[in-house]
Motif scaffolding. Structure first.
Motif, PDB file in Angstrom:
ATOM      1  N   ASP A  51       0.800  -1.233   0.000  1.00  0.00           N
ATOM      2  CA  ASP A  51       0.000   0.000   0.000  1.00  0.00           C
ATOM      3  C   ASP A  51       0.829   1.276   0.000  1.00  0.00           C
ATOM      4  OD1 ASP A  51      -2.960  -0.390   0.006  1.00  0.00           O
ATOM      5  OD2 ASP A  51      -2.437  -1.836   1.555  1.00  0.00           O
ATOM      6  N   LYS A  52       2.126   1.169  -0.283  1.00  0.00           N
ATOM      7  CA  LYS A  52       3.007   2.344  -0.280  1.00  0.00           C
ATOM      8  C   LYS A  52       2.389   3.467  -1.122  1.00  0.00           C
ATOM      9  CE  LYS A  52       7.729   3.790  -0.689  1.00  0.00           C
ATOM     10  NZ  LYS A  52       9.051   3.586  -1.189  1.00  0.00           N
ATOM     11  N   GLY A  53       2.263   4.652  -0.509  1.00  0.00           N
ATOM     12  CA  GLY A  53       1.738   5.812  -1.234  1.00  0.00           C
ATOM     13  C   GLY A  53       0.227   5.842  -1.384  1.00  0.00           C
ATOM     14  N   ASN A  54      -0.478   4.832  -0.852  1.00  0.00           N
ATOM     15  CA  ASN A  54      -1.946   4.788  -0.983  1.00  0.00           C
ATOM     16  C   ASN A  54      -2.583   5.680   0.092  1.00  0.00           C
ATOM     17  OD1 ASN A  54      -4.669   4.193  -1.055  1.00  0.00           O
ATOM     18  ND2 ASN A  54      -4.410   1.966  -1.040  1.00  0.00           N
ATOM     19  N   PRO A  55      -3.203   6.816  -0.307  1.00  0.00           N
ATOM     20  CA  PRO A  55      -3.752   7.745   0.685  1.00  0.00           C
ATOM     21  C   PRO A  55      -5.043   7.269   1.332  1.00  0.00           C
ATOM     22  CG  PRO A  55      -4.256   8.530  -1.520  1.00  0.00           C
ATOM     23  CD  PRO A  55      -3.432   7.284  -1.694  1.00  0.00           C
ATOM     24  N   ASN A  56      -5.603   6.158   0.818  1.00  0.00           N
ATOM     25  CA  ASN A  56      -6.885   5.663   1.341  1.00  0.00           C
ATOM     26  C   ASN A  56      -6.747   4.401   2.183  1.00  0.00           C
ATOM     27  OD1 ASN A  56      -8.434   7.684  -0.036  1.00  0.00           O
ATOM     28  ND2 ASN A  56      -7.999   6.567  -1.922  1.00  0.00           N
ATOM     29  N   ALA A  57      -5.506   4.056   2.534  1.00  0.00           N
ATOM     30  CA  ALA A  57      -5.289   2.809   3.274  1.00  0.00           C
ATOM     31  C   ALA A  57      -4.872   3.099   4.713  1.00  0.00           C
ATOM     32  CB  ALA A  57      -4.213   1.983   2.581  1.00  0.00           C
ATOM     33  N   MET A  58      -5.381   2.287   5.633  1.00  0.00           N
ATOM     34  CA  MET A  58      -4.951   2.378   7.038  1.00  0.00           C
ATOM     35  C   MET A  58      -4.812   0.969   7.601  1.00  0.00           C
ATOM     36  SD  MET A  58      -6.911   5.613   8.825  1.00  0.00           S
ATOM     37  CE  MET A  58      -8.565   5.330   8.215  1.00  0.00           C
ATOM     38  N   ILE A  59      -3.989   0.856   8.646  1.00  0.00           N
ATOM     39  CA  ILE A  59      -3.842  -0.417   9.352  1.00  0.00           C
ATOM     40  C   ILE A  59      -4.151  -0.193  10.831  1.00  0.00           C
ATOM     41  CG2 ILE A  59      -1.315  -0.064   9.645  1.00  0.00           C
ATOM     42  CD1 ILE A  59      -1.106  -3.207   9.476  1.00  0.00           C
ATOM     43  N   VAL A  60      -4.861  -1.149  11.418  1.00  0.00           N
ATOM     44  CA  VAL A  60      -5.159  -1.088  12.845  1.00  0.00           C
ATOM     45  C   VAL A  60      -3.898  -1.481  13.616  1.00  0.00           C
ATOM     46  CG1 VAL A  60      -6.556  -2.052  14.725  1.00  0.00           C
ATOM     47  CG2 VAL A  60      -7.587  -1.694  12.465  1.00  0.00           C
TER      48      VAL A  60
END
Length: 287
Positions: A51-60
């Motif tokens: 997800d490098k550079g993906n502005p819509n991704a998050m991890i818990v």
């Protein structure tokens, strides 16, 4: 990205936040990827790499993942991702199956002193906050923390099944994970780790064990996002936490609001790493 199997605290956090982001109107949809194992660090490695550079991704993330990083020293850590927000603190609970002869913390510590290995503790991954709690209870009882018999599980669902089946002596999790079983009478709660009672369960302190410890959870963004993209994620998460849906979720799970964002959250995680790391070295779990 949820670095745990379905049914546990990381899973509840991710799905609850996703629903709140949609309810706040800051996201059209939310999708979830469960990748259990090694205290969330397997999911973290996949997240950082894909997800490098993906502005819509998050991890818990949370204390469990911080402990796992300190224990396993994986090549990918939270330093490789972008701190967004700490969300809430979760009181922990120590339970036994309903049929257990152990009726109180006093009974538990007595058995622990007599034969440390005879008490098996079921909880999250090796080096998790659950593992740390088991070690601290032993230490407070005058038992060498290195002698505890800790049985790690990859998700709350597996841990619950093992406790209900009587495969472990004692279970540790966030109150929210075990509360349905406690309310239905399938598990007996011995103590909570908060300062005050939670769900009217007696605290460790009021039973003579001077310990107070909390789990916490939050979210990180992908590596390589811009300052503006991170700010947009922080703003979106803050808006989600202001929704009635999120507030209802906190109340239902006995989660206490614990919001901290951006660089301040990053600093908090650095301090947690140092604190949990020293405890884990004392337990003989981390080098």
């Amino acid at each position: 990205m949820i670095g745990a199997n379905p049914g546990g605290g990381f899973d509840q956090t991710g799905r609850s936040l996703g629903a709140a982001l949609v309810a706040a109107g800051v996201a059209k949809t939310a999708s979830y990827d469960n990748k259990g194992g090694a205290g969330g660090t397997i999911g973290l490695a996949q997240f950082v790499n894909t997800d490098k550079g993906n502005p819509n991704a998050m991890i818990v993330t949370g204390a469990v993942m911080v402990g796992a990083i300190e224990t396993n020293k994986p090549p990918v850590t939270l330093k490789n991702a972008t701190p967004v927000a700490r969300l809430f603190a979760d009181t922990m609970v120590i339970t036994v199956p309903a049929a257990s002869p152990l009726k109180s913390i006093k009974d538990l510590t007595a058995q622990l002193k007599a034969n440390p290995g005879s008490v098996s503790w079921g909880g999250g991954s090796k080096g998790s906050i659950d593992h740390i709690l088991a070690g601290l209870v032993a230490k407070e009882s005058g038992v060498d923390p290195k002698k505890i018999n800790y049985v790690p599980f990859q998700g709350g669902g597996e841990a619950s099944a093992s406790i209900l089946g009587g495969h472990v002596t004692v279970g540790i999790a966030g109150v929210s994970e075990f509360l349905p079983f406690i309310k239905s009478g399938k598990m007996r709660a011995l103590a909570v780790t908060s300062r005050e009672r939670t769900a009217d369960i007696p605290t460790l302190r009021e039973q003579g064990v001077s310990l107070e410890i909390y789990n916490w959870r939050g979210v990180y963004g992908a590596p390589g996002i811009t300052t503006e993209q991170r700010k947009a994620l922080v703003d979106a998460v803050v808006k989600a936490t202001e929704t009635p849906l999120w507030k209802e979720t906190l109340a239902k799970n006995d989660w206490a609001p614990f919001l901290l964002t951006g660089d301040e959250f990053g600093k908090f995680v650095d301090n947690e790493s140092a604190r949990l790391g020293s405890t884990l070295r004392e337990l003989g779990v981390a080098k």
